[in-house]
Design an enzyme around this catalytic site. Structure first.
Site, PDB file in Angstrom:
ATOM      1  CB  CYS A 186      -1.008  -0.038   1.141  1.00 46.37           C
ATOM      2  SG  CYS A 186      -2.360   1.159   0.927  1.00 46.37           S
ATOM      3  CG  HIS A 233      -4.015  -3.346   2.403  1.00 46.89           C
ATOM      4  ND1 HIS A 233      -3.092  -2.977   3.354  1.00 46.89           N
ATOM      5  CD2 HIS A 233      -4.655  -2.220   2.024  1.00 46.89           C
ATOM      6  CE1 HIS A 233      -3.176  -1.672   3.569  1.00 46.89           C
ATOM      7  NE2 HIS A 233      -4.118  -1.185   2.767  1.00 46.89           N
ATOM      8  CD  GLU A 292      -2.122  -6.221   4.661  1.00 41.60           C
ATOM      9  OE1 GLU A 292      -2.423  -5.068   5.041  1.00 41.60           O
ATOM     10  OE2 GLU A 292      -1.509  -6.439   3.597  1.00 41.60           O
TER      11      GLU A 292
END
Length: 211
Positions: free
Chosen positions: A87, A191, A193
Site C-alpha cells: 500500500c 493489501h 494481507e
C-alpha cells in the site's frame, strides 16, 4: 529465513506479519517473522516487508524519524535483499508523493504518487478489484490469473511510471497501477494481507523469489 516487517509507526503490522508467517508455513519455509524498527534487524534480514497506511508525507516522515532506519533499509535493499512494499509502503518506492504537498520518496521506481482521477467514482477506492497482468511476466505473479481479485484502500496511486516496472494494473475510472517491481524491489498498491488466498499466494511468491 529472517523476515523483517518494518515498524515505523504506520501500517497493519499485526495482520501483515501474520499473513507473512502463514504464507511461509504454507510454502514450507522455516521463517522467523519479526516486527521491528531496529536498523540491526533490517540489516540481518533475508526478506524485508514495508507496510503502510495513511498519507505519503506522514509515512515518509515516520520512516525518516527512526534513527538509522532509512539508511539501514536503503543499504540492505541496495545490497540485494528482496523487498516488498504494501500500500503506502509501495508508494514510498516512487520518486515523490504529491499528497498534501510534494515529498521525496525512496526513488526506487519511476513516477510520482498523485490523486486518482476517477470521475463519478468515490474515493478512496475501497474494496475488491480485479488484477490485469500478463501471465508469466514475473515470479511474483506465479499461480495467479488475470481477473483475480485483491483488496484496495487508497485515494492516491502511481502515475507516470515506467511500463517495464509495472507488473499489474486494476481499473478504477481508468488503469491504476497495482503491482510494481524493479530488480529486487517489489510493491503492491493493494493489501495482500487482506486479500485472502490471492494475497497469500503473492506473499508466498515473494518469499520464494530469488531476484
Amino acid at each position: 529465513m529472517k523476515i523483517a516487517v518494518v515498524d515505523y509507526g504506520s501500517g497493519n503490522l499485526a495482520s501483515a506479519s501474520r499473513a507473512v508467517q502463514l504464507a511461509a508455513d504454507r510454502a514450507g519455509i522455516a521463517a522467523d517473522v519479526l516486527v521491528t524498527s531496529d536498523p540491526a534487524d533490517i540489516r540481518a534480514a533475508s526478506r524485508i516487508v514495508l507496510p503502510g497506511q495513511g498519507a505519503f508525507a506522514d509515512c515518509m516522515g515516520g520512516l525518516s524519524a527512526v534513527p538509522g532506519l532509512r539508511d539501514a533499509l536503503g543499504e540492505t535493499v541496495d545490497s540485494g535483499t528482496p523487498f516488498l512494499g504494501i500500500c503506502v509502503g509501495m508508494q514510498l518506492m516512487a520518486e515523490r508523493g504529491l499528497e498534501y504537498g510534494a515529498t521525496d520518496g525512496l526513488g526506487w521506481v519511476r513516477g510520482e504518487i498523485t490523486r486518482i482521477n476517477a470521475p463519478g467514482l468515490r474515493l478512496p477506492q475501497m474494496g475488491w478489484n480485479a488484477l490485469d497482468f500478463e501471465p508469466g511476466a514475473h515470479p511474483l505473479m506465479d499461480g495467479l490469473v488475470p481477473g483475480d481479485h485483491v483488496y484496495f484502500t487508497h485515494s492516491f496511486a502511481l502515475s507516470d511510471g515506467s511500463p517495464e516496472e509495472i507488473l499489474a494494473t486494476t481499473d478504477y475510472g481508468g488503469p491504476i497501477v497495482a503491482v510494481v517491481a524493479r530488480g529486487n524491489r517489489a510493491g503492491t498498491q493493494f493489501h495482500p494481507e487482506k486479500s485472502q488466498e490471492v494475497g497469500l499466494a503473492i506473499i508466498g511468491n515473494f518469499l520464494r523469489w530469488t531476484p
